[in-house]
Design a protein around this motif. Structure first.
Motif, short mmCIF file in Angstrom:
data_model
loop_
_atom_site.label_atom_id
_atom_site.label_comp_id
_atom_site.label_asym_id
_atom_site.label_seq_id
_atom_site.Cartn_x
_atom_site.Cartn_y
_atom_site.Cartn_z
N SER A 144 0.85 -1.20 0.00
CA SER A 144 0.00 0.00 0.00
C SER A 144 0.88 1.24 0.00
O SER A 144 1.95 1.25 0.61
N ARG A 145 0.39 2.29 -0.66
CA ARG A 145 1.03 3.59 -0.48
C ARG A 145 0.73 4.05 0.95
O ARG A 145 -0.37 3.82 1.46
N ALA A 146 1.68 4.71 1.57
CA ALA A 146 1.46 5.24 2.92
C ALA A 146 2.35 6.47 3.12
O ALA A 146 3.37 6.61 2.44
N GLN B 34 4.73 8.41 5.70
CA GLN B 34 5.52 8.18 6.91
C GLN B 34 6.45 9.34 7.18
O GLN B 34 6.79 10.10 6.27
N GLN C 1 6.01 2.80 0.01
CA GLN C 1 5.21 1.60 -0.20
C GLN C 1 5.42 0.72 1.01
O GLN C 1 6.55 0.54 1.45
N GLN C 2 4.34 0.21 1.59
CA GLN C 2 4.54 -0.66 2.75
C GLN C 2 3.76 -1.96 2.60
O GLN C 2 2.71 -1.99 1.96
N SER D 269 3.96 6.05 10.74
CA SER D 269 2.91 6.28 9.75
C SER D 269 1.88 7.19 10.39
O SER D 269 1.49 6.97 11.54
N TYR E 77 -3.09 7.39 6.81
CA TYR E 77 -2.72 8.02 5.53
C TYR E 77 -2.20 6.93 4.59
O TYR E 77 -0.99 6.81 4.35
N CYS E 78 -3.08 6.11 4.06
CA CYS E 78 -2.66 5.00 3.20
C CYS E 78 -3.87 4.47 2.44
O CYS E 78 -5.01 4.82 2.75
N ASP E 79 -3.62 3.59 1.48
CA ASP E 79 -4.72 2.96 0.75
C ASP E 79 -5.31 1.80 1.53
O ASP E 79 -6.52 1.58 1.50
N ARG F 129 -4.77 -0.92 5.09
CA ARG F 129 -4.04 -1.19 6.33
C ARG F 129 -4.72 -2.28 7.13
O ARG F 129 -5.93 -2.53 6.97
#
Ligand SMILES: NC(=O)c1ccc[n+]([C@@H]2O[C@H](COP(=O)([O-])OP(=O)(O)OC[C@H]3O[C@@H](n4cnc5c(N)ncnc54)[C@H](OP(=O)(O)O)[C@@H]3O)[C@@H](O)[C@H]2O)c1
Length: 334
Positions: free
Chosen positions: A9-11, A13, A27-28, A66, A101-103, A105
């Motif tokens: 996912s984009r995040a 940090q 990217q995580q 994050s 703040y991610c797509d 999680r």
């Protein structure tokens, strides 16, 4: 415990505390939910002033961090022991740990609530942290004897995200909310959303104006999220036995003070409140969320989203919030 990563996912940090320039898109890996957890695919993410405190280091945290405490989306997977959510549910939350703040999680399910069909993802993402805060302030953070229709309360930063919800909810409760804001345009916005009286605290002495408006009596509660700049003046706005409810530090933390000064000012009460105490159980979170959903669905409270930023433009979003350029709620779009 989160198991092996199956997605990325984009995040956003940070690897050290500092200014908005620290906010980095990464990217995580995202795994399967463990016991008591869910995986949620966000459709929108809420921006809050607490994100600024966590980024700047006012609220220190281990790195990398994050960011983000609020979001809305669809439940993609449910871990063992989670009974209130199912795969495919629309949901929204305000919750620790940060990382919204991610797509996508994995997170604890406890504070994640089903989102009524009539509430959009954008509205869900904008309203949970701010709306649940107003819920506990106006319903649970009360002076001796409670608050009753007609009572005066003072609410600082009344044109902000929390502020505009408070103006409307206070009106629905019959309270006379005196709202402060930093410009005439912001004051007009607060008035249009239900503040009974407004004060531009950039140009006017709010203590004197509150005394005038209340006929010298003062207010029963001050809800103060501005902190350092308004603390002293706020204490002078209270009626005897009034409640100083501090819940934020937008201008900086409140300096140490001597409790002895509360006596001569009218045997005042002081509390420092945080949402996370109120949403520490599934039951209290759901009860507060149901109350919030009720006022939103009834139209008594409209969630006003005045700013939308793409996730990758999060630095600009933080700059705008800190520079007092925003009104109402701000969301990050995905
Ligand atoms: N304790 C809790 O449970 C809890 C939960 C949610 C939010 N909060 C607090 O509630 C407040 C509002 O949160 P929000 O996310 O809705 O933000 P917001 O009200 O939309 O933005 C903060 C506002 O604070 C005012 N402000 C006054 N002095 C400031 C300064 N020196 N720098 C920046 N802003 C200043 C500005 O309005 P004017 O220009 O009108 O002054 C600004 O727009 C924040 O302090 C937040 O930390 C606390």
């Amino acid at each position: 415990m989160t198991t092996l990563a199956t997605f990325t996912s984009r995040a956003i940090q940070i690897s050290q505390h500092g200014g908005p320039e620290q906010l980095t898109l990464v990217q995580q890996p995202v795994g399967e939910p463990g016991p008591g957890q869910i995986r949620i695919r966000h459709h929108a993410v809420g921006l809050n002033f607490i994100d600024v405190y966590q980024r700047s280091g006012l609220y220190p945290a281990a790195m990398p961090l994050s960011l983000g405490m609020e979001g809305a989306g669809v439940i993609e997977a449910v871990g063992p022991g989670v009974t209130h959510l199912e795969v495919g549910d629309r949901a929204a939350y305000a919750s620790a740990p940060p990382g919204s703040y991610c797509d996508l999680r994995v997170m604890p399910a406890q504070c994640v609530c089903k989102l009524p069909d009539a509430i959009s993802f954008d509205t869900g993402a904008a309203m949970m942290l701010k709306g649940l805060t107003v819920q506990y302030l106006l319903k649970r953070t009360l002076p001796q004897g409670g608050l009753h229709a007609g009572d005066f309360v003072l609410f600082h930063a009344a044109a902000g995200g929390v502020g505009l919800i408070a103006c409307q909810w206070a009106r629905a409760l019959g309270l006379q909310l005196i709202g402060t804001a930093g410009s005439d345009a912001k004051c007009a916005l607060a008035k249009a959303h239900g503040a009974a009286h407004v004060i531009n605290y950039a140009t006017d002495d709010f203590r004197a104006r509150v005394r005038e408006i209340t006929g010298g009596a003062g207010v029963k509660v001050v809800y103060d999220s501005v902190g350092r700049d308004t603390w002293d003046g706020s204490l002078d706005c209270l009626a005897p036995f009034g409640l100083m409810a501090s819940f934020g530090n937008a201008s900086g933390p409140v300096p140490a003070f001597a409790p002895g000064l509360l006596g001569p000012k009218g045997s005042l009460y002081v509390t420092r409140q945080t949402l996370f105490t109120h949403i520490s159980s599934r039951e209290s979170t759901q009860a507060m969320a149901d109350d919030l959903f009720g006022v939103v669905l009834s139209g008594q409270v409209h969630i006003r989203i005045d700013q939308r930023f793409a996730l990758e433009d999060v630095q600009a979003a933080h700059r705008a919030l800190e520079a007092r350029q925003t009104t109402g709620c701000t969301i990050l779009t995905l």
